[in-house]
Design an enzyme around this catalytic site. Structure first.
Site, PDB file in Angstrom:
ATOM      1  N   ASP A 102       0.852  -1.193   0.000  1.00  8.27           N
ATOM      2  CA  ASP A 102       0.000   0.000   0.000  1.00  8.27           C
ATOM      3  C   ASP A 102       0.886   1.241   0.000  1.00  8.27           C
ATOM      4  O   ASP A 102       1.704   1.416   0.908  1.00  8.27           O
ATOM      5  CB  ASP A 102      -0.904   0.025   1.241  1.00  8.27           C
ATOM      6  CG  ASP A 102      -2.092  -0.926   1.137  1.00  8.27           C
ATOM      7  OD1 ASP A 102      -2.035  -1.842   0.292  1.00  8.27           O
ATOM      8  OD2 ASP A 102      -3.053  -0.765   1.918  1.00  8.27           O
ATOM      9  N   LYS A 166      -7.428   3.161  -3.257  1.00 10.65           N
ATOM     10  CA  LYS A 166      -7.779   3.110  -1.838  1.00 10.65           C
ATOM     11  C   LYS A 166      -8.076   4.510  -1.340  1.00 10.65           C
ATOM     12  O   LYS A 166      -7.446   5.475  -1.764  1.00 10.65           O
ATOM     13  CB  LYS A 166      -6.609   2.479  -1.074  1.00 10.65           C
ATOM     14  CG  LYS A 166      -6.781   2.411   0.442  1.00 10.65           C
ATOM     15  CD  LYS A 166      -5.552   1.762   1.076  1.00 10.65           C
ATOM     16  CE  LYS A 166      -5.564   1.892   2.598  1.00 10.65           C
ATOM     17  NZ  LYS A 166      -4.335   1.356   3.223  1.00 10.65           N
ATOM     18  N   LYS A 199     -10.414  -0.451  -2.526  1.00 10.71           N
ATOM     19  CA  LYS A 199     -10.267  -0.686  -1.092  1.00 10.71           C
ATOM     20  C   LYS A 199     -10.727   0.551  -0.343  1.00 10.71           C
ATOM     21  O   LYS A 199     -10.253   1.655  -0.586  1.00 10.71           O
ATOM     22  CB  LYS A 199      -8.808  -0.989  -0.732  1.00 10.71           C
ATOM     23  CG  LYS A 199      -8.588  -1.138   0.788  1.00 10.71           C
ATOM     24  CD  LYS A 199      -7.156  -1.493   1.130  1.00 10.71           C
ATOM     25  CE  LYS A 199      -6.917  -1.469   2.629  1.00 10.71           C
ATOM     26  NZ  LYS A 199      -5.518  -1.843   3.001  1.00 10.71           N
TER      27      LYS A 199
END
Length: 237
Positions: A102, A166, A199
């Site tokens: 990430d 995300k 996400k």
């Protein structure tokens, strides 16, 4: 992706497969880190999301389990140079035990409309990670952005090769923090057009919110270590 059944009909293990359990607090002791990684493993979370300094502990505790390792890179601000981000990513990925990485997009650049720089920066990191078979989730810190910026950022990050887009880091301090609202997730899903997964992270603390996002078709959620048993229905809020 839309699930084949309602979230409320899913087993605890099926629901846990949507969760990256966050174990990211900088003040955590080694004992804390071990405790919350182990809890993520015990719940059956898809990954535990950890800082790079916790990689050895995560590798030990996740070995021979269904829970994988997600490491953050240039977190939580995304302000390193592209070269530095790539070196960090390569260092982690070449261990061979990293499932996902990430990384934070430079959201100051997003707010400045420097779309070419944003795309170039993230593409370089994705290319490094993909050489090792590591999927990349790119955080755009949606609390700092307008709706229009969220949509455009999603498109640019998809073009850069992100496997997931995300919403939040959970560490934003520049204004109100609402995280992965239904509106934000919907904007990201519509803009991604199925070309990248989505996400949601930030402020997912109730079972109702968690189940709703699954029914909307979200692919993964970042859940704080305190909230995991709550969203799974194992503990009251």
């Amino acid at each position: 992706m839309k699930p084949t059944k309602k979230a409320c009909e899913m087993s605890t293990r099926e629901l846990a497969a949507y969760i990256d359990q966050s174990v990211l607090k900088p003040e955590f002791t080694q004992e804390d880190i071990r405790k919350y990684i182990q809890e993520g493993v015990d719940y059956g979370c898809r990954t535990v999301c950890i800082n790079p300094s916790s990689l050895d502990i995560a590798a030990e505790l996740c070995r021979d389990t269904d829970t994988r390792i997600c490491v953050v890179c240039d977190f939580p601000f995304g302000l390193s140079t592209t070269q530095s981000k790539c070196l960090q990513a390569e260092t982690y990925c070449k261990r061979g035990d990293i499932f996902e990485l990430d990384i934070v997009a430079n959201y100051g650049w997003i707010r400045s409309g420097l779309w070419d720089k944003v795309e170039e920066d993230i593409r370089a990191v994705c290319e490094v990670c993909h050489k090792f078979g590591t999927a990349v989730k790119v955080i755009m810190e949606t609390d700092a952005l307008t709706k229009e910026e969220i949509v455009q950022a999603t498109k640019v990050l998809v073009a850069a090769g992100a496997d997931f887009v995300k919403s939040s880091t959970g560490f934003y301090t520049g204004g109100p923090c609402v995280g992965a609202t239904e509106e934000v997730v919907s904007l990201m899903m519509d803009a991604a057009k199925g070309q990248a997964k989505v996400k949601g992270s930030g402020c997912i603390r109730t079972r109702e919110h968690f189940l709703k996002l699954i029914d909307m078709g979200i692919d993964r959620m970042g859940i704080g270590y305190r909230s995991t048993p709550v969203v799974l229905g194992l503990q009251d809020a």
